[in-house]
Design a protein around this motif. Structure first.
Motif, PDB file in Angstrom:
ATOM      1  N   LEU A 200       0.813  -1.234  -0.150  1.00 52.50           N
ATOM      2  CA  LEU A 200       0.104  -0.086   0.117  1.00 52.50           C
ATOM      3  C   LEU A 200       0.768   1.209   0.083  1.00 52.50           C
ATOM      4  CD1 LEU A 200      -2.697  -1.015   2.612  1.00 52.50           C
ATOM      5  CD2 LEU A 200      -3.029  -0.910  -0.091  1.00 52.50           C
ATOM      6  N   GLU A 201       2.103   1.139   0.675  1.00 52.27           N
ATOM      7  CA  GLU A 201       2.944   2.428   1.005  1.00 52.27           C
ATOM      8  C   GLU A 201       3.491   2.630  -0.631  1.00 52.27           C
ATOM      9  OE1 GLU A 201       5.872   1.782   3.940  1.00 52.27           O
ATOM     10  OE2 GLU A 201       4.421   2.273   5.296  1.00 52.27           O
ATOM     11  N   ALA A 202       3.843   1.435  -1.317  1.00 53.75           N
ATOM     12  CA  ALA A 202       4.538   1.514  -2.568  1.00 53.75           C
ATOM     13  C   ALA A 202       3.465   2.110  -3.683  1.00 53.75           C
ATOM     14  CB  ALA A 202       4.816   0.284  -3.136  1.00 53.75           C
ATOM     15  N   ALA A 203       2.239   1.986  -3.200  1.00 51.66           N
ATOM     16  CA  ALA A 203       1.403   2.656  -4.253  1.00 51.66           C
ATOM     17  C   ALA A 203       0.979   4.008  -3.757  1.00 51.66           C
ATOM     18  CB  ALA A 203       0.053   1.911  -4.031  1.00 51.66           C
ATOM     19  N   GLY A 204       1.616   4.660  -2.549  1.00 48.28           N
ATOM     20  CA  GLY A 204       1.508   6.087  -2.586  1.00 48.28           C
ATOM     21  C   GLY A 204       0.578   6.360  -1.500  1.00 48.28           C
ATOM     22  N   LEU A 205      -0.122   5.412  -0.861  1.00 49.31           N
ATOM     23  CA  LEU A 205      -1.025   5.516   0.058  1.00 49.31           C
ATOM     24  C   LEU A 205      -0.642   5.832   1.489  1.00 49.31           C
ATOM     25  CD1 LEU A 205      -3.396   2.376  -1.315  1.00 49.31           C
ATOM     26  CD2 LEU A 205      -3.940   4.848  -1.346  1.00 49.31           C
ATOM     27  N   ARG A 206      -1.378   6.435   2.429  1.00 47.51           N
ATOM     28  CA  ARG A 206      -1.088   6.695   3.659  1.00 47.51           C
ATOM     29  C   ARG A 206      -1.479   5.499   4.427  1.00 47.51           C
ATOM     30  NH1 ARG A 206      -3.934  12.191   4.338  1.00 47.51           N
ATOM     31  NH2 ARG A 206      -5.546  11.155   3.382  1.00 47.51           N
ATOM     32  N   THR A 207      -0.703   4.562   5.166  1.00 42.72           N
ATOM     33  CA  THR A 207      -1.286   3.406   5.975  1.00 42.72           C
ATOM     34  C   THR A 207      -0.305   3.029   6.845  1.00 42.72           C
ATOM     35  OG1 THR A 207      -1.721   1.048   5.396  1.00 42.72           O
ATOM     36  CG2 THR A 207       0.294   1.815   4.327  1.00 42.72           C
ATOM     37  N   ALA A 208      -0.808   2.178   7.598  1.00 44.54           N
ATOM     38  CA  ALA A 208      -0.022   1.561   9.012  1.00 44.54           C
ATOM     39  C   ALA A 208      -0.574   0.001   8.919  1.00 44.54           C
ATOM     40  CB  ALA A 208      -0.233   2.446  10.285  1.00 44.54           C
ATOM     41  N   ALA A 209       0.325  -0.852   9.370  1.00 39.90           N
ATOM     42  CA  ALA A 209      -0.051  -2.113   9.931  1.00 39.90           C
ATOM     43  C   ALA A 209      -0.389  -1.795  11.391  1.00 39.90           C
ATOM     44  CB  ALA A 209       1.406  -3.079   9.797  1.00 39.90           C
ATOM     45  N   VAL A 210      -1.406  -2.300  11.582  1.00 40.42           N
ATOM     46  CA  VAL A 210      -2.076  -2.147  13.124  1.00 40.42           C
ATOM     47  C   VAL A 210      -2.719  -3.482  13.698  1.00 40.42           C
ATOM     48  CG1 VAL A 210      -2.264   0.534  12.835  1.00 40.42           C
ATOM     49  CG2 VAL A 210      -4.276  -1.138  12.228  1.00 40.42           C
ATOM     50  N   GLY A 211      -3.209  -3.371  14.821  1.00 40.39           N
ATOM     51  CA  GLY A 211      -4.220  -4.412  15.453  1.00 40.39           C
ATOM     52  C   GLY A 211      -3.315  -5.089  16.266  1.00 40.39           C
ATOM     53  N   ASN A 212      -3.412  -6.469  16.021  1.00 37.41           N
ATOM     54  CA  ASN A 212      -2.614  -7.617  16.974  1.00 37.41           C
ATOM     55  C   ASN A 212      -1.089  -7.620  16.781  1.00 37.41           C
ATOM     56  OD1 ASN A 212      -2.770  -9.508  18.882  1.00 37.41           O
ATOM     57  ND2 ASN A 212      -2.446 -11.142  17.316  1.00 37.41           N
TER      58      ASN A 212
ATOM     59  N   ASP B 155      -5.108   3.806  18.911  1.00 36.07           N
ATOM     60  CA  ASP B 155      -4.199   5.148  18.547  1.00 36.07           C
ATOM     61  C   ASP B 155      -4.338   5.265  17.006  1.00 36.07           C
ATOM     62  OD1 ASP B 155      -3.413   4.752  21.307  1.00 36.07           O
ATOM     63  OD2 ASP B 155      -1.482   3.675  20.761  1.00 36.07           O
ATOM     64  N   ALA B 156      -4.421   4.309  16.502  1.00 38.28           N
ATOM     65  CA  ALA B 156      -4.620   4.707  14.857  1.00 38.28           C
ATOM     66  C   ALA B 156      -5.847   5.545  14.620  1.00 38.28           C
ATOM     67  CB  ALA B 156      -4.443   3.174  14.108  1.00 38.28           C
ATOM     68  N   VAL B 157      -6.800   5.108  15.011  1.00 44.92           N
ATOM     69  CA  VAL B 157      -8.250   5.793  14.731  1.00 44.92           C
ATOM     70  C   VAL B 157      -8.296   7.070  15.594  1.00 44.92           C
ATOM     71  CG1 VAL B 157      -9.476   3.614  14.014  1.00 44.92           C
ATOM     72  CG2 VAL B 157      -9.930   4.634  16.300  1.00 44.92           C
ATOM     73  N   LEU B 158      -7.874   7.384  16.915  1.00 48.51           N
ATOM     74  CA  LEU B 158      -8.104   8.618  17.489  1.00 48.51           C
ATOM     75  C   LEU B 158      -6.766   9.424  17.232  1.00 48.51           C
ATOM     76  CD1 LEU B 158      -9.429   6.989  20.943  1.00 48.51           C
ATOM     77  CD2 LEU B 158     -10.705   8.281  18.957  1.00 48.51           C
ATOM     78  N   GLY B 159      -5.953   9.062  16.570  1.00 50.16           N
ATOM     79  CA  GLY B 159      -4.611   9.914  16.818  1.00 50.16           C
ATOM     80  C   GLY B 159      -4.765  11.098  15.543  1.00 50.16           C
ATOM     81  N   ASP B 160      -3.737  11.767  15.536  1.00 49.61           N
ATOM     82  CA  ASP B 160      -3.651  13.057  14.631  1.00 49.61           C
ATOM     83  C   ASP B 160      -3.522  12.674  13.070  1.00 49.61           C
ATOM     84  OD1 ASP B 160      -4.566  14.588  16.631  1.00 49.61           O
ATOM     85  OD2 ASP B 160      -2.534  15.387  17.101  1.00 49.61           O
ATOM     86  N   GLU B 161      -2.685  11.611  12.963  1.00 50.58           N
ATOM     87  CA  GLU B 161      -2.169  11.066  11.662  1.00 50.58           C
ATOM     88  C   GLU B 161      -3.574  10.599  11.046  1.00 50.58           C
ATOM     89  OE1 GLU B 161       1.150   9.501   9.542  1.00 50.58           O
ATOM     90  OE2 GLU B 161       1.202  10.063  11.433  1.00 50.58           O
ATOM     91  N   GLU B 162      -3.557  11.024   9.542  1.00 48.76           N
ATOM     92  CA  GLU B 162      -4.709  10.588   8.787  1.00 48.76           C
ATOM     93  C   GLU B 162      -4.314   9.622   7.843  1.00 48.76           C
ATOM     94  OE1 GLU B 162      -6.652  13.928   6.714  1.00 48.76           O
ATOM     95  OE2 GLU B 162      -7.197  14.845   8.731  1.00 48.76           O
ATOM     96  N   TYR B 163      -5.108   8.551   7.631  1.00 52.71           N
ATOM     97  CA  TYR B 163      -4.715   7.221   6.617  1.00 52.71           C
ATOM     98  C   TYR B 163      -5.668   7.061   5.875  1.00 52.71           C
ATOM     99  CZ  TYR B 163      -1.546   5.979  10.960  1.00 52.71           C
ATOM    100  OH  TYR B 163      -0.625   5.946  11.601  1.00 52.71           O
ATOM    101  N   ASP B 164      -5.402   6.496   4.667  1.00 52.14           N
ATOM    102  CA  ASP B 164      -6.199   6.278   3.537  1.00 52.14           C
ATOM    103  C   ASP B 164      -6.920   4.839   3.689  1.00 52.14           C
ATOM    104  OD1 ASP B 164      -5.615   8.764   1.745  1.00 52.14           O
ATOM    105  OD2 ASP B 164      -3.600   7.776   1.500  1.00 52.14           O
ATOM    106  N   VAL B 165      -5.961   4.032   4.148  1.00 58.43           N
ATOM    107  CA  VAL B 165      -6.235   2.543   4.288  1.00 58.43           C
ATOM    108  C   VAL B 165      -5.540   1.998   5.638  1.00 58.43           C
ATOM    109  CG1 VAL B 165      -4.805   1.992   2.297  1.00 58.43           C
ATOM    110  CG2 VAL B 165      -6.780   0.343   3.164  1.00 58.43           C
ATOM    111  N   LEU B 166      -5.939   1.021   6.249  1.00 59.60           N
ATOM    112  CA  LEU B 166      -5.182   0.533   7.442  1.00 59.60           C
ATOM    113  C   LEU B 166      -5.106  -1.055   7.244  1.00 59.60           C
ATOM    114  CD1 LEU B 166      -6.758   2.037  10.648  1.00 59.60           C
ATOM    115  CD2 LEU B 166      -4.431   2.556   9.702  1.00 59.60           C
ATOM    116  N   ALA B 167      -3.946  -1.625   7.384  1.00 56.99           N
ATOM    117  CA  ALA B 167      -3.743  -3.092   7.175  1.00 56.99           C
ATOM    118  C   ALA B 167      -3.747  -3.584   8.650  1.00 56.99           C
ATOM    119  CB  ALA B 167      -2.218  -3.321   6.729  1.00 56.99           C
ATOM    120  N   VAL B 168      -4.814  -4.492   8.875  1.00 55.68           N
ATOM    121  CA  VAL B 168      -5.080  -4.630  10.180  1.00 55.68           C
ATOM    122  C   VAL B 168      -5.278  -6.366  10.362  1.00 55.68           C
ATOM    123  CG1 VAL B 168      -6.975  -4.410  11.925  1.00 55.68           C
ATOM    124  CG2 VAL B 168      -6.987  -2.893  10.043  1.00 55.68           C
ATOM    125  N   GLU B 169      -4.191  -6.414  11.606  1.00 52.53           N
ATOM    126  CA  GLU B 169      -4.154  -7.970  11.691  1.00 52.53           C
ATOM    127  C   GLU B 169      -5.141  -8.192  13.150  1.00 52.53           C
ATOM    128  OE1 GLU B 169      -1.260 -10.816  14.469  1.00 52.53           O
ATOM    129  OE2 GLU B 169      -0.144  -9.283  13.095  1.00 52.53           O
TER     130      GLU B 169
END
Length: 472
Positions: free
Chosen positions: A138-150, A157-171
């Motif tokens: 997703l990063e290579a595609a230029g999307l704002r993302t993070a690996a989150v969850g388990n 932190d990901a949903v309440l933080g100030d950082e804005e994401y396009d899509v989240l990779a969620v374990e």
């Protein structure tokens, strides 16, 4: 309490069950939203007291040493994922008509309007690697993302933080899914299903049902493992949005609506025009590190979710090339006297160990630890032809020894009864004695580590250190 706007939470009496990595952020978030928060915790050790003091300083009530009694006036429980469904606290909540959410459910409900989509991954093994590969793509595609969850980064932190994401990779673990009834992912994957955590879920059926919740309400794709029929069955049973597709991944040649492998290439026959006739090259097998069969399957699952989100083929290749696996996942430590030493301490159950053993032709296997209710007959029968020898460590090693006696009686076995810090060094020395040039000495314990080590990382570190001492 639907939308999660502050007005909903003001003065609500919420009980958070459990401190730890999910409980503390949940308590802080809810307190910040104006809820009256009480945390209950079974343990009363130094770590718990330290966390309690931190929360009490904010004005949160903490009750240590009693996680079973429902605090008066509770309107909602938010539980740590590891708490078993049969806890007395939940029976009391059920009787009082109090809903129970997990930290994932809370995060889902607290998303801001227009928040990032979730691409979700579960499965007995490979979750973390697949989610990290997905985030890299997703990063290579230029999307704002993070690996989150388990995986370490809290979803809250990901949903309440100030950082804005396009899509989240969620374990997501089976525990987290059990407590997340309203989660609806953009697309999701179940990588595989093997008996694990049955002590928590109570049965294989209950475990599979909780894993299958990840497909509920998917919009674009339910990704399943062609080689694991149970994952496809879960797709069939799921109630998805109109137009959502079942997309398979396979290590063989893909059919229409599948991703697979053709002549050393990862190819897509799902997200292409005219999938009856066309296939899109995504990457080479050599772009996947390490290129062990189960890891190629992880890469295909990650690619399927990324393609479901509209990511171009070039970004899949770039993302896989950029990805570096975590330590203790089929990590090559060293070659000593023509023998390869490989650390897969992360193989904490039989399914993971089976995948690891399948990657090598001739193995001296170091195994054992806490079995968590697992049986080893199927694993040993499958691996018998690859085994040069076995060195067994840890509390439940007798279970593996008995399976070896039944299914691989000709394989030499060294049974180490010691559990002190020198045990791993002796295990590696015994493995060296059994190995021949061209063999692989593989730490793939098929068991948890906590009988002898703080965690699987420490176990892998001890193995690597022992191998270095051999080389010296």
């Amino acid at each position: 309490m639907g939308s999660g706007q502050v007005t909903d939470w003001q003065g609500k009496h919420v009980t958070v069950a459990g401190l730890g990595v999910s409980g503390v952020p949940a308590a802080k978030a809810l307190h910040g939203l104006g809820a009256k928060v009480t945390v209950v915790n079974d343990g009363d050790d130094a770590r718990a007291r330290e966390q309690a003091a931190e929360l009490e300083a904010l004005g949160v009530t903490v009750r240590l040493g009693d996680g079973d009694t429902l605090p008066d006036g509770t309107e909602l429980i938010v539980t740590a994922p590891g708490w078993k469904p049969d806890k007395p606290l939940f029976a009391a909540a059920d009787a009082a008509g109090v809903p129970v959410w997990g930290d994932v459910e809370l995060a889902w409900r607290l998303r801001k309007p227009g928040a990032a989509d979730w691409l979700a991954v579960t499965g007995t093994n490979g979750k973390t690697t697949t989610v990290q590969m997905l985030a890299s793509i997703l990063e290579a595609a230029g999307l704002r993302t993070a690996a989150v969850g388990n995986i370490g980064v809290s979803l809250l932190d990901a949903v309440l933080g100030d950082e804005e994401y396009d899509v989240l990779a969620v374990e997501l673990s089976s525990y987290q899914l059990h407590w997340a009834p309203s989660l609806r992912a953009h697309s999701a994957a179940v990588l595989n299903l093997a008996p694990d955590h049955l002590d928590w879920h109570g049965s294989m059926e209950a475990y599979a049902k909780d894993k299958g919740r990840i497909y509920e309400g998917n919009r674009v794709a339910c990704v399943y493992n062609v080689a694991d029929k149970a994952t496809e069955d879960l797709v069939r049973e799921a109630d998805v949005e109109e137009g959502c597709r079942a997309v398979g991944f396979t290590l063989g040649t893909p059919g229409p609506s599948q991703l697979g492998v053709v002549e050393g290439l990862l190819v897509d026959r799902a997200f292409v025009e005219n999938r009856q006739k066309n296939a899109q090259e995504l990457a080479e097998v050599a772009d996947v590190k390490p290129a062990a069969p189960h890891n190629i399957a992880n890469a295909l699952a990650a690619a399927a979710l990324a393609r479901a989100y509209g990511v171009p083929a070039g970004a899949v290749r770039e993302g896989l090339r950029n990805f570096t696996p975590d330590a203790h996942r089929i990590a090559h430590v060293a070659d000593v006297d023509g023998v390869a030493y490989v650390d897969d301490s992360k193989a904490t159950n039989t399914h993971a160990a089976q995948a690891s053993l399948a990657a090598y032709d001739s193995v001296v296997w170091i195994a054992g630890g806490l079995a968590k209710g697992a049986t080893f007959d199927e694993l040993v029968a499958e691996a018998a032809k690859r085994l040069r020898g076995a060195v067994l460590i840890g509390r439940d090693r007798a279970l593996i020894r008995e399976a070896l006696a039944r299914h691989a009686p000709e394989v030499p076995v060294v049974d180490l009864g010691r559990t002190d810090t020198g045990a791993m060094l002796q295990a590696v020395q015994e493995a060296r004695r059994l190995a021949r040039p061209g063999d692989t000495v593989l730490l793939a314990p098929a068991c948890a580590s906590m009988d002898m080590f703080a965690n699987y990382n420490k176990r892998g570190d001890a193995f690597a250190q022992a191998v270095r001492e051999l080389g010296a």
